[in-house]
Design a protein around this motif. Structure first.
Motif, PDB file in Angstrom:
ATOM      1  N   ARG A   1      41.406  32.850  36.331  1.00 40.77           N
ATOM      2  CA  ARG A   1      42.056  32.520  34.843  1.00 40.77           C
ATOM      3  C   ARG A   1      41.485  33.401  33.865  1.00 40.77           C
ATOM      4  O   ARG A   1      40.371  33.256  33.567  1.00 40.77           O
ATOM      5  CB  ARG A   1      42.130  31.271  34.689  1.00 40.77           C
ATOM      6  CG  ARG A   1      42.727  30.776  33.411  1.00 40.77           C
ATOM      7  CD  ARG A   1      42.504  29.359  32.929  1.00 40.77           C
ATOM      8  NE  ARG A   1      43.281  28.376  33.810  1.00 40.77           N
ATOM      9  CZ  ARG A   1      44.463  28.158  33.892  1.00 40.77           C
ATOM     10  NH1 ARG A   1      45.261  28.651  32.732  1.00 40.77           N
ATOM     11  NH2 ARG A   1      44.842  27.472  34.660  1.00 40.77           N
TER      12      ARG A   1
ATOM     13  N   GLY B   1      46.894  24.912  36.840  1.00 41.73           N
ATOM     14  CA  GLY B   1      45.706  25.684  36.706  1.00 41.73           C
ATOM     15  C   GLY B   1      44.865  26.047  37.875  1.00 41.73           C
ATOM     16  O   GLY B   1      44.024  26.727  37.830  1.00 41.73           O
ATOM     17  N   ARG B   2      45.482  25.701  39.124  1.00 39.56           N
ATOM     18  CA  ARG B   2      44.755  25.777  40.017  1.00 39.56           C
ATOM     19  C   ARG B   2      45.616  26.746  41.311  1.00 39.56           C
ATOM     20  O   ARG B   2      46.427  27.331  40.786  1.00 39.56           O
ATOM     21  CB  ARG B   2      44.386  24.447  40.888  1.00 39.56           C
ATOM     22  CG  ARG B   2      43.946  23.363  40.150  1.00 39.56           C
ATOM     23  CD  ARG B   2      42.444  23.828  39.748  1.00 39.56           C
ATOM     24  NE  ARG B   2      41.576  24.103  40.910  1.00 39.56           N
ATOM     25  CZ  ARG B   2      40.923  23.120  41.573  1.00 39.56           C
ATOM     26  NH1 ARG B   2      41.221  21.737  41.129  1.00 39.56           N
ATOM     27  NH2 ARG B   2      40.246  23.285  42.585  1.00 39.56           N
ATOM     28  N   GLY B   3      44.586  27.280  42.306  1.00 35.80           N
ATOM     29  CA  GLY B   3      45.210  27.991  43.482  1.00 35.80           C
ATOM     30  C   GLY B   3      46.231  27.504  44.216  1.00 35.80           C
ATOM     31  O   GLY B   3      46.803  25.954  43.884  1.00 35.80           O
ATOM     32  N   LEU B   4      46.973  27.929  45.051  1.00 34.60           N
ATOM     33  CA  LEU B   4      48.351  27.667  45.684  1.00 34.60           C
ATOM     34  C   LEU B   4      47.726  27.164  47.077  1.00 34.60           C
ATOM     35  O   LEU B   4      46.724  27.493  47.816  1.00 34.60           O
ATOM     36  CB  LEU B   4      49.211  28.641  46.165  1.00 34.60           C
ATOM     37  CG  LEU B   4      50.300  28.940  44.966  1.00 34.60           C
ATOM     38  CD1 LEU B   4      49.578  29.550  43.635  1.00 34.60           C
ATOM     39  CD2 LEU B   4      51.459  29.806  45.282  1.00 34.60           C
TER      40      LEU B   4
ATOM     41  N   ASP C   1      41.462  30.349  44.887  1.00 34.04           N
ATOM     42  CA  ASP C   1      41.719  29.621  43.583  1.00 34.04           C
ATOM     43  C   ASP C   1      42.069  30.399  42.427  1.00 34.04           C
ATOM     44  O   ASP C   1      42.482  29.752  41.553  1.00 34.04           O
ATOM     45  CB  ASP C   1      40.394  28.912  43.496  1.00 34.04           C
ATOM     46  CG  ASP C   1      40.169  27.481  44.450  1.00 34.04           C
ATOM     47  OD1 ASP C   1      39.137  27.063  44.625  1.00 34.04           O
ATOM     48  OD2 ASP C   1      41.291  27.306  45.092  1.00 34.04           O
ATOM     49  N   GLY C   2      42.063  31.610  42.493  1.00 33.62           N
ATOM     50  CA  GLY C   2      42.396  32.293  41.239  1.00 33.62           C
ATOM     51  C   GLY C   2      41.396  32.740  40.544  1.00 33.62           C
ATOM     52  O   GLY C   2      40.188  31.948  40.401  1.00 33.62           O
TER      53      GLY C   2
ATOM     54  N   LEU D   1      45.547  36.159  41.472  1.00 30.72           N
ATOM     55  CA  LEU D   1      45.281  35.277  42.629  1.00 30.72           C
ATOM     56  C   LEU D   1      45.157  36.364  43.955  1.00 30.72           C
ATOM     57  O   LEU D   1      46.041  36.986  44.326  1.00 30.72           O
ATOM     58  CB  LEU D   1      46.577  34.629  43.117  1.00 30.72           C
ATOM     59  CG  LEU D   1      46.438  33.204  42.044  1.00 30.72           C
ATOM     60  CD1 LEU D   1      47.740  33.347  41.386  1.00 30.72           C
ATOM     61  CD2 LEU D   1      46.211  32.014  42.818  1.00 30.72           C
TER      62      LEU D   1
ATOM     63  N   ILE E   1      46.483  34.147  35.405  1.00 33.77           N
ATOM     64  CA  ILE E   1      45.774  33.979  36.593  1.00 33.77           C
ATOM     65  C   ILE E   1      46.039  35.129  37.590  1.00 33.77           C
ATOM     66  O   ILE E   1      47.160  35.439  37.942  1.00 33.77           O
ATOM     67  CB  ILE E   1      46.240  32.623  37.245  1.00 33.77           C
ATOM     68  CG1 ILE E   1      46.011  31.444  36.125  1.00 33.77           C
ATOM     69  CG2 ILE E   1      45.546  32.256  38.324  1.00 33.77           C
ATOM     70  CD1 ILE E   1      46.494  30.157  36.471  1.00 33.77           C
TER      71      ILE E   1
END
Lengths: 114, 111
Positions: A110, B40-43, A107-108, A92, A90
């Motif tokens: 993937r 699996g998500r952002g921070l 939200d990144g 970011l 991922i």
């Protein structure tokens, strides 16, 4: 806090190809960063994106592999070049306005490499 | 490179119980931040505590900072199943004021 939009949210790529990830912020920010999170791991800083100049890379990351652009105070791109399965992570984007302000994340993206 | 370490690496509790996660770091800091990451998500940013502060609260969250011991703790009171996530601490310390992350604590709250 700033709203950070990252594109694409996910992608599956072939070995040897390159992918550019975009990060758009809804307000001007002083600092923009790119992180990588490998499966099951914490975040590792790739580089600081500097507006109008070359990015500052952390040890283990090089410009040829991860070229970064930051043309203005609201936008940056990270390219993952010549991808291999080890690049599956991922990615970011993160922004911060001043030193003692919260640092926020998109939200990144993937990324999976076949 | 990573700055800190969290413990425990994993924590499993029942809904309604309190959860405490600890973070240690190695160098002087200006501030420390706590984040939550759902799978699996952002921070998501939770709390920033400055080096001259000792405690901060936000809803059910309480963060303490002990700069003499180079450690911080995050307390989640009356936990809920929705609190299930990974929690990370991060400290500034890079030349560009970037944040460096610990390994994280995986919290599971059982309903």
């Amino acid at each position: 806090s700033a709203v950070i939009s990252q594109k694409p949210s996910r992608d599956i790529c072939q070995r040897g190809t390159s992918l550019t990830i975009q990060c758009q912020v809804d307000s001007q920010v002083t600092m923009m960063f790119w992180y990588r999170q490998q499966p099951g791991q914490s975040l590792t800083l790739i580089a600081t994106a500097n507006q109008g100049s070359e990015a500052t890379y952390e040890s283990g990351f090089v410009i040829d592999k991860f070229p970064i652009s930051r043309p203005n105070l609201t936008f940056s791109t990270l390219t993952v070049s010549n991808m291999s399965p080890e690049d599956s992570s991922i990615y970011l984007c993160s922004v911060r306005d001043r030193g003692n302000q919260p640092q926020h994340f998109g939200d990144g993206t993937r990324l999976s490499i076949l | 490179s990573q700055q800190g370490e969290e413990d425990p690496q994993a924590l499993s509790i029942q809904e309604g119980e309190n959860a405490t996660m600890n973070c240690s770091y190695k160098t002087s800091i200006n501030n420390l931040q706590w984040y939550r990451q759902n799978s699996g998500r952002g921070l998501v940013h939770l709390i920033l505590i400055r080096s001259n502060e000792r405690e901060k609260h936000s809803g059910r969250l309480r963060v303490t900072l002990d700069t003499s011991k180079k450690s911080s703790s995050l307390l989640i009171t009356a936990s809920r199943a929705a609190d299930t996530a990974s929690y990370f601490c991060a400290t500034d310390g890079g030349f560009n004021n970037d944040m460096r992350f610990g390994a994280g604590t995986r919290l599971t709250v059982k309903p």
